[in-house]
Design a protein around this motif. Sequence first.
Motif, PDB file in Angstrom:
ATOM      1  N   ARG A  35      -3.000   1.636  -2.659  1.00 47.33           N
ATOM      2  CA  ARG A  35      -2.187   0.598  -3.290  1.00 47.33           C
ATOM      3  C   ARG A  35      -0.994   0.230  -2.404  1.00 47.33           C
ATOM      4  O   ARG A  35      -0.262   1.107  -1.941  1.00 47.33           O
ATOM      5  N   ASP A  36      -0.811  -1.058  -2.205  1.00 48.04           N
ATOM      6  CA  ASP A  36       0.251  -1.541  -1.321  1.00 48.04           C
ATOM      7  C   ASP A  36       1.630  -1.262  -1.914  1.00 48.04           C
ATOM      8  O   ASP A  36       1.809  -1.330  -3.143  1.00 48.04           O
TER       9      ASP A  36
ATOM     10  N   ARG B  34      -3.493   0.316   3.420  1.00 50.30           N
ATOM     11  CA  ARG B  34      -2.159   0.455   2.825  1.00 50.30           C
ATOM     12  C   ARG B  34      -1.112   0.207   3.905  1.00 50.30           C
ATOM     13  O   ARG B  34      -0.691   1.124   4.606  1.00 50.30           O
TER      14      ARG B  34
END
Length: 572
Positions: free
Chosen positions: A268-269, A454
């Motif tokens: 998840r960024d 990411r």
Amino acid sequence: MRGPLTILLLLFTTLLLTAQRESIESFDSVMEVGEDGSVQVTETIVVKTDEDIIRRGITRAITRKPIGGGDRQLDYEVVSVMRDGEAIDWFDERTGSLHTFYLGSKDKRLPAGRYLYQFIYRSDDQVYRAQEIEEVRWHLVDTDTKLAVERASMTIVFPPNLPIAQAACLAGSEGSRERHCAQQIDSNAVTFTLARRLDPGEGMTVAAGVAPGSFDHLAAARPTPGINQLSGTPPAPEPTNQKSLYAILIGLMIALVYGHQSWLRYGRDPKVRGEKYQFAPPEGLSPAGVAYLHSGLYAQQAVTGSLTDLIVRGYVELSERTSKGFLGLGKQEYFVLSATDKVPTPAVSPEEQLKLYEGLFARGRTVELDGTYNKHLAKATKAHQTSLAKQHKSFKRDGANLTFVWPMIGIVLLTLLAGIITFRQADQLGKIAVTAFVPLAIFGIFLYAWLIRRPSQQKVGLLQRIDAFRSYLKLNKGERDELRGAPDMTQEYYDRILPYAIGLGLENAWAEDLQHDWLGSSTRRDRTGNYPLLYGADFSTRLHTSFAGTSTHASSGGGGSVGGGGGGTGGF
């Protein structure tokens, strides 16, 4: 007055008739049909060229779709290509409906003259089977051909034991049913001869058939699946099971669980807060750099943005020229780039612009963007692209997380191996599962590799600023005026953001508004015709098209292609 007018009319008509000096003087084709339904075609084509349509060689475009409809995909294999008795270079291009062969070198131009081409190629299974006939259908000359055909013939030869049962030839414009050709049948061969000259836009299609069932022996000679060839009795069926289905389902479940859990923890960024609009590009990024980082890929707009920046900053002068056609009819407008006395340096210009500038003017002070292929311009574009990729290599790799992709590939390979081991004994559902798993797994790996990335906080922040700047460039005049803190649209500000907007492909959304903002105002500096916007709001589209057309190979050069099914010939 009638006499002089008649003479002028006759003179004008004669000039028009002789204006097109290029033509196909003769087009003779021999097709040999094999007992397996394949064909080998030998085409002898004599052309006359004055370097207009035929500049490097001729094209031969042949349909990949069955003539008259059908689901088969036809293809062709080259045996030999010769010009005036000597082997020459060639290259080809496949599209959805055509297989186009370019008989000649991409980089070597032909002087005006007369040339004899011999093109030999083959194709599998060209026989159209129907209840009443089994035949070969062929577009010898297509209606899209832009060269006149003075003479044409085609001979179709079937195997010795298959006499011709039916033959037909049509010649004329698209959809015509006229039969401007003669035919002569001699047992298993038929020759079609064109009865008149074909003008550009006219074609010639032939068909020849034998009795139905003539090629049925091919199918009969093949073993029938499920029959014991020695005893004639069906073999004992092998036992089936669902192991393949279970292996695929279990492997798919493991892959989904691993992909979801690893993405939650590592994919998840990071979240970065930023302004909705940015009025300037990120510091330190060139127009091409912004375009490259935003899309993640190299696009032609990047080089157009760099070129515009060189023009705006005075390193390159832009001018427009017009060339007239024959007898002054028609015209072509094109751009000319000229090096000025001002030379870019590493201190003030990004590396990719230096590479582009050096390539543009490596062999002279001017470059014409007239659509004629320029290999030096192509090299300059390639150098520009290579420089961008090198400069931003680490940025592109930031957050790739490839270490998590390899376990996913391992899960997929083990699952596929388990399915293949039990494939022979699998039931129908199991075999479908294994077959469908292959494309699904390939798509899933690429999707996971994209999702697991990411990027660092810095990378996400930079991309957010580029998106905010791009969002501002998309606004119209009214929306810009409502923003608090938005800069005045002075010429200095416009000069700065124009190359970035062109690199992002957005300037046409607001360039016309900007003309109203300052083009006629007192803030406008006194500029010459070198200034981009003076060429209109569609400046970048025109520059982009001109540059791309000159730096890349032309696909057909305005010569022949295929319409109505295929079979065209022309020049490139």
